[in-house]
Design a protein around this motif. Structure first.
Motif, PDB file in Angstrom:
ATOM      1  N   LYS A  22      -1.573  10.792   7.188  1.00  0.00           N
ATOM      2  CA  LYS A  22      -0.899   9.574   6.707  1.00  0.00           C
ATOM      3  C   LYS A  22      -0.208   8.837   7.863  1.00  0.00           C
ATOM      4  N   ASP A  82       4.576   5.553   3.473  1.00  0.00           N
ATOM      5  CA  ASP A  82       4.023   6.838   3.928  1.00  0.00           C
ATOM      6  C   ASP A  82       5.043   7.931   3.598  1.00  0.00           C
ATOM      7  N   VAL A 109       0.826  -1.214   0.000  1.00  0.00           N
ATOM      8  CA  VAL A 109       0.000   0.000   0.000  1.00  0.00           C
ATOM      9  C   VAL A 109       0.859   1.263   0.000  1.00  0.00           C
ATOM     10  N   VAL A 110       0.428   2.256  -0.772  1.00  0.00           N
ATOM     11  CA  VAL A 110       0.968   3.621  -0.637  1.00  0.00           C
ATOM     12  C   VAL A 110      -0.110   4.487   0.006  1.00  0.00           C
ATOM     13  N   TYR A 165      -0.938   7.435 -10.916  1.00  0.00           N
ATOM     14  CA  TYR A 165      -1.488   6.187 -10.377  1.00  0.00           C
ATOM     15  C   TYR A 165      -2.927   5.941 -10.830  1.00  0.00           C
ATOM     16  N   VAL A 197      -5.790   4.096  -7.636  1.00  0.00           N
ATOM     17  CA  VAL A 197      -6.140   5.096  -6.615  1.00  0.00           C
ATOM     18  C   VAL A 197      -7.525   4.852  -6.017  1.00  0.00           C
ATOM     19  N   VAL A 246      -3.284   2.602  -3.933  1.00  0.00           N
ATOM     20  CA  VAL A 246      -2.784   3.901  -3.479  1.00  0.00           C
ATOM     21  C   VAL A 246      -3.966   4.616  -2.821  1.00  0.00           C
ATOM     22  N   ASN A 284      -5.542   7.739  -1.414  1.00  0.00           N
ATOM     23  CA  ASN A 284      -5.356   9.188  -1.497  1.00  0.00           C
ATOM     24  C   ASN A 284      -6.211   9.858  -0.432  1.00  0.00           C
ATOM     25  N   PHE A 342      -1.130   8.163   0.467  1.00  0.00           N
ATOM     26  CA  PHE A 342      -0.823   9.372  -0.271  1.00  0.00           C
ATOM     27  C   PHE A 342      -1.671  10.517   0.272  1.00  0.00           C
ATOM     28  N   ALA A 344       8.455   7.607  -8.272  1.00  0.00           N
ATOM     29  CA  ALA A 344       7.441   6.588  -8.569  1.00  0.00           C
ATOM     30  C   ALA A 344       7.958   5.614  -9.622  1.00  0.00           C
ATOM     31  N   LEU A 399       2.332  -2.965  -6.221  1.00  0.00           N
ATOM     32  CA  LEU A 399       1.342  -2.233  -5.413  1.00  0.00           C
ATOM     33  C   LEU A 399      -0.056  -2.820  -5.585  1.00  0.00           C
TER      34      LEU A 399
END
Ligand code: AP5
Ligand code: ZN
Length: 215
Positions: free
Chosen positions: A13, A84, A3-4, A185, A191, A110, A112, A6, A93, A107
Motif C-alpha cells: 500500500k 492508506d 481512493v482507499v 465495501y 471494490v 477501494v 484491494n 486496502f 468506515a 469514495l
C-alpha cells in the motif's frame, strides 16, 4: 480522485501510494505514518499509540477517527485523497462515510491489493525505511548502496513492528478486524481487486489502469 488503498500489512500500500501520489498529484494519507511521526515527536497521541503499535494491535477507533477527520479537512484534500491504512474497522468506515458526506467527497474506489500470507512475512522482515519516507526491500527493491537511501543519502533502518512475532500479530489483527471491510465495501460496489504479487512496477501499471478513469 478519492481512493482507499486496502490490503494486509506488507501488501504494498505505502509503496504504491507514494508513486501514485506523485503521478496524480494528490495527497497520500497514511495513518501509520501519522502515528509514527507522533511517536517520534513524543506527543500525547504518540505515547498512547506506541503501546498498541509495538504489539501489532490496532490503535483505538476514536483516536484514528479524530486524526482522519482533521487531515481530510486540510486544503490539499480538495484535489482528492489516497487513504492508506484507514479505515481498518467497521466503526472507522462508518465514521469515514459521515466525514466524506460532510465534505462532499465520496469514495470513487477501494483498491484491494491481494498478496498471500506467506509472501507478506518475507516482505515485512526484509523492509528498510528512510526518515525521508522512502522504503526499500533487501531483495525486491534494494537501494543502490547497502543501507543508504537513494533519494536523500540517509541511513536506512527497520521499523520496530517489523519483527516476526509482531508481524504475525499484525496479520491476526488484519484478519479479525480489517478484512471484513471487503464485504462492507463490496456491498457498496466500490471494490476493485489488484493482484499484488506482481513486480512493483506491474502493480503500479495495473492500478493506473483502474484509476485513470477517475482523473
Ligand atoms: P501501517 O503503517 O498502516 O502498517 P501496515 O498496514 O501494517 O502496512 P505496512 O506499512 O506494513 O505495509 P504496506 O502495505 O504499506 O507495505 P509496503 O508498501 O511498505 O500501520 C502500522 C500500525 O499503526 C498498525 O499495526 C496499528 O497499530 C497502527 N494503525 C495505523 N492505522 C491504523 C488504523 N486506521 N486503525 C488502528 N490502528 C492503526 O511494502 C512492504 C515491503 O514489501 C517493502 O519492503 C516493499 O519494498 C516491498 N514490496 C512492496 N510491493 C512489492 C511487490 N509488488 N513485490 C515485492 N516486494 C514488494
Ligand atoms: Zn531517504
Amino acid at each position: 480522485m478519492n481512493v482507499v488503498l486496502f490490503g494486509p500489512p506488507g501488501a504494498g500500500k505505502g509503496t504504491q501510494a507514494k508513486e501514485l501520489s506523485r503521478y496524480y498529484d494528490i495527497p497520500h494519507i497514511s495513518t501509520g505514518d501519522i502515528l509514527r511521526a507522533n511517536v517520534k515527536e513524543g506527543t500525547e497521541l504518540g505515547k498512547e499509540a506506541e503501546n498498541y503499535m509495538n504489539r501489532g494491535e490496532l490503535v483505538p477507533d476514536e483516536v484514528l477517527i479524530g486524526i482522519i477527520k482533521n487531515r481530510l479537512a486540510e486544503p490539499d484534500c480538495k484535489k482528492g485523497y489516497l487513504l492508506d491504512g484507514y479505515p481498518r474497522t467497521i466503526p472507522q468506515a462508518d465514521a469515514l462515510d459521515g466525514i466524506l458526506d460532510e465534505i462532499g467527497m465520496p469514495l470513487d474506489v477501494v483498491l484491494n491489493i491481494d498478496v498471500p500470507d506467506e509472501e507478506l512475512v518475507g516482505r515485512l522482515s526484509g523492509r528498510y525505511m528512510c526518515k525521508c519516507g522512502e522504503s526499500y526491500h533487501i531483495k525486491f527493491n534494494p537501494p543502490k548502496a547497502e543501507g543508504v537511501c537513494d533519494s536523500c543519502g540517509g541511513q536506512l533502518y527497520q521499523r520496530d513492528d517489523d519483527k516476526e512475532e509482531v508481524i504475525r500479530q499484525r496479520l491476526e489483527s488484519y484478519k479479525a478486524k480489517t478484512q471484513p471491510l471487503i464485504d462492507y465495501y463490496n456491498e457498496k460496489d466500490l471494490v476493485v481487486n489488484i493482484n499484488g504479487e506482481k513486480d512493483i512496477k506491474d502493480v503500479f501499471d495495473d492500478i493506473r489502469g483502474v484509476l485513470d478513469k477517475y482523473v
